[in-house]
Scaffold this motif. Structure first.
Motif, PDB file in Angstrom:
ATOM      1  N   TYR A  37     -24.914 -22.307   7.156  1.00 45.81           N
ATOM      2  CA  TYR A  37     -26.219 -22.701   6.679  1.00 45.81           C
ATOM      3  C   TYR A  37     -26.996 -21.421   6.375  1.00 45.81           C
ATOM      4  O   TYR A  37     -26.614 -20.338   6.815  1.00 45.81           O
ATOM      5  CB  TYR A  37     -26.964 -23.517   7.747  1.00 45.81           C
ATOM      6  N   ARG A  38     -28.085 -21.566   5.662  1.00 46.50           N
ATOM      7  CA  ARG A  38     -28.940 -20.412   5.424  1.00 46.50           C
ATOM      8  C   ARG A  38     -30.398 -20.833   5.416  1.00 46.50           C
ATOM      9  O   ARG A  38     -30.718 -21.977   5.135  1.00 46.50           O
ATOM     10  CB  ARG A  38     -28.581 -19.711   4.114  1.00 46.50           C
ATOM     11  N   GLN A  39     -31.239 -19.861   5.744  1.00 48.43           N
ATOM     12  CA  GLN A  39     -32.679 -20.110   5.746  1.00 48.43           C
ATOM     13  C   GLN A  39     -33.370 -18.908   5.120  1.00 48.43           C
ATOM     14  O   GLN A  39     -33.328 -17.797   5.663  1.00 48.43           O
ATOM     15  CB  GLN A  39     -33.200 -20.349   7.162  1.00 48.43           C
ATOM     16  N   ALA A  40     -34.004 -19.159   3.985  1.00 49.68           N
ATOM     17  CA  ALA A  40     -34.766 -18.126   3.302  1.00 49.68           C
ATOM     18  C   ALA A  40     -36.201 -18.142   3.837  1.00 49.68           C
ATOM     19  O   ALA A  40     -36.656 -19.157   4.377  1.00 49.68           O
ATOM     20  CB  ALA A  40     -34.752 -18.383   1.800  1.00 49.68           C
ATOM     21  N   PRO A  41     -36.926 -17.042   3.687  1.00 45.53           N
ATOM     22  CA  PRO A  41     -38.305 -16.986   4.178  1.00 45.53           C
ATOM     23  C   PRO A  41     -39.151 -18.114   3.591  1.00 45.53           C
ATOM     24  O   PRO A  41     -39.151 -18.337   2.374  1.00 45.53           O
ATOM     25  CB  PRO A  41     -38.788 -15.620   3.692  1.00 45.53           C
ATOM     26  N   GLY A  42     -39.829 -18.842   4.462  1.00 43.25           N
ATOM     27  CA  GLY A  42     -40.711 -19.908   4.022  1.00 43.25           C
ATOM     28  C   GLY A  42     -40.020 -21.185   3.608  1.00 43.25           C
ATOM     29  O   GLY A  42     -40.662 -22.120   3.134  1.00 43.25           O
ATOM     30  N   LEU A  85     -23.362 -12.579  -6.207  1.00 43.08           N
ATOM     31  CA  LEU A  85     -24.574 -12.849  -5.436  1.00 43.08           C
ATOM     32  C   LEU A  85     -25.813 -12.673  -6.298  1.00 43.08           C
ATOM     33  O   LEU A  85     -25.877 -11.804  -7.180  1.00 43.08           O
ATOM     34  CB  LEU A  85     -24.629 -11.950  -4.215  1.00 43.08           C
ATOM     35  N   LYS A  86     -26.801 -13.527  -5.994  1.00 43.73           N
ATOM     36  CA  LYS A  86     -28.068 -13.534  -6.719  1.00 43.73           C
ATOM     37  C   LYS A  86     -29.204 -13.262  -5.742  1.00 43.73           C
ATOM     38  O   LYS A  86     -29.071 -13.540  -4.541  1.00 43.73           O
ATOM     39  CB  LYS A  86     -28.288 -14.902  -7.366  1.00 43.73           C
ATOM     40  N   PRO A  87     -30.335 -12.767  -6.231  1.00 42.65           N
ATOM     41  CA  PRO A  87     -31.472 -12.539  -5.326  1.00 42.65           C
ATOM     42  C   PRO A  87     -31.857 -13.799  -4.545  1.00 42.65           C
ATOM     43  O   PRO A  87     -32.271 -13.702  -3.390  1.00 42.65           O
ATOM     44  CB  PRO A  87     -32.584 -12.097  -6.275  1.00 42.65           C
ATOM     45  N   GLU A  88     -31.693 -14.951  -5.154  1.00 41.57           N
ATOM     46  CA  GLU A  88     -32.052 -16.198  -4.459  1.00 41.57           C
ATOM     47  C   GLU A  88     -31.079 -16.567  -3.347  1.00 41.57           C
ATOM     48  O   GLU A  88     -31.310 -17.530  -2.612  1.00 41.57           O
ATOM     49  CB  GLU A  88     -32.172 -17.364  -5.447  1.00 41.57           C
ATOM     50  N   ASP A  89     -29.996 -15.823  -3.193  1.00 39.60           N
ATOM     51  CA  ASP A  89     -29.102 -16.020  -2.061  1.00 39.60           C
ATOM     52  C   ASP A  89     -29.591 -15.288  -0.810  1.00 39.60           C
ATOM     53  O   ASP A  89     -29.007 -15.440   0.267  1.00 39.60           O
ATOM     54  CB  ASP A  89     -27.691 -15.521  -2.397  1.00 39.60           C
ATOM     55  N   THR A  90     -30.638 -14.507  -0.969  1.00 39.12           N
ATOM     56  CA  THR A  90     -31.194 -13.780   0.169  1.00 39.12           C
ATOM     57  C   THR A  90     -31.681 -14.750   1.237  1.00 39.12           C
ATOM     58  O   THR A  90     -32.477 -15.648   0.958  1.00 39.12           O
ATOM     59  CB  THR A  90     -32.361 -12.888  -0.283  1.00 39.12           C
ATOM     60  N   LEU A 114     -28.355 -11.472   8.443  1.00 43.24           N
ATOM     61  CA  LEU A 114     -29.213 -11.366   7.272  1.00 43.24           C
ATOM     62  C   LEU A 114     -28.413 -10.873   6.068  1.00 43.24           C
ATOM     63  O   LEU A 114     -27.712  -9.870   6.145  1.00 43.24           O
ATOM     64  CB  LEU A 114     -30.368 -10.410   7.553  1.00 43.24           C
ATOM     65  N   VAL A 115     -28.575 -11.597   4.973  1.00 42.72           N
ATOM     66  CA  VAL A 115     -28.008 -11.194   3.690  1.00 42.72           C
ATOM     67  C   VAL A 115     -29.169 -10.946   2.729  1.00 42.72           C
ATOM     68  O   VAL A 115     -29.997 -11.835   2.516  1.00 42.72           O
ATOM     69  CB  VAL A 115     -27.079 -12.282   3.115  1.00 42.72           C
ATOM     70  N   THR A 116     -29.225  -9.739   2.200  1.00 39.69           N
ATOM     71  CA  THR A 116     -30.284  -9.375   1.262  1.00 39.69           C
ATOM     72  C   THR A 116     -29.640  -8.968  -0.056  1.00 39.69           C
ATOM     73  O   THR A 116     -28.805  -8.060  -0.089  1.00 39.69           O
ATOM     74  CB  THR A 116     -31.131  -8.222   1.796  1.00 39.69           C
ATOM     75  N   VAL A 117     -30.024  -9.660  -1.122  1.00 40.30           N
ATOM     76  CA  VAL A 117     -29.500  -9.350  -2.451  1.00 40.30           C
ATOM     77  C   VAL A 117     -30.644  -8.763  -3.271  1.00 40.30           C
ATOM     78  O   VAL A 117     -31.594  -9.462  -3.633  1.00 40.30           O
ATOM     79  CB  VAL A 117     -28.934 -10.605  -3.139  1.00 40.30           C
ATOM     80  N   SER A 118     -30.536  -7.481  -3.541  1.00 42.50           N
ATOM     81  CA  SER A 118     -31.631  -6.787  -4.210  1.00 42.50           C
ATOM     82  C   SER A 118     -31.122  -5.521  -4.867  1.00 42.50           C
ATOM     83  O   SER A 118     -30.195  -4.877  -4.355  1.00 42.50           O
ATOM     84  CB  SER A 118     -32.725  -6.445  -3.195  1.00 42.50           C
ATOM     85  N   SER A 119     -31.765  -5.164  -5.965  1.00 42.80           N
ATOM     86  CA  SER A 119     -31.412  -3.911  -6.627  1.00 42.80           C
ATOM     87  C   SER A 119     -32.345  -2.801  -6.166  1.00 42.80           C
ATOM     88  O   SER A 119     -32.202  -1.650  -6.592  1.00 42.80           O
ATOM     89  CB  SER A 119     -31.485  -4.080  -8.140  1.00 42.80           C
TER      90      SER A 119
END
Length: 119
Positions: A37-42, A85-90, A114-119
């Motif tokens: 499962y995953r939970q993004a901020p908010g 991976l996409k930023p929305e997978d963070t 924590l998985v963070t997808v960012s440039s």
């Protein structure tokens, strides 16, 4: 007592890949299902992928074709290969398992990675 220990999270650029691992330990008779499962901020926690005891798999529509769940029954482990991976997978990714112990069936959660997808 049953524990799930996750590993493999981190920072990755968009388009990159990560592999999450989760291993169950304790007095386990059998494992019915293992998943992520995953939970993004908010946001609320959502199902990403699940692998059942009869080897069937289910994926969230948002990850189909990019993520692959696999399981090693001998190691009581489950893996999530995440590609493209996409930023929305963070998000914080949580391992989940339905395990059978002496007292019956338990739903167990890992501590999250924590998985963070960012440039």
């Amino acid at each position: 007592q049953v524990q799930l220990v996750e590993s493999g999270g981190g920072l990755v650029q968009p388009g990159g890949s990560l592999r999450l691992s989760c291993a169950a330990s304790g007095s386990i008779f059998s494992i019915k299902s293992m998943g992520w499962y995953r939970q993004a901020p908010g946001k609320e926690r959502e199902l990403v992928a699940v692998h059942t005891s009869n080897s069937s798999t289910n994926y969230a529509d948002s990850v189909k074709g990019r993520f692959t769940i696999s399981r090693d029954n001998a190691k009581n482990a489950v893996y999530l290969q995440m590609n493209s991976l996409k930023p929305e997978d963070t998000a914080v990714y949580y391992c989940n398992a339905i395990v059978v112990v002496r007292m019956g069936a338990l739903k167990v959660w890992g501590q999250g990675t924590l998985v963070t997808v960012s440039s």
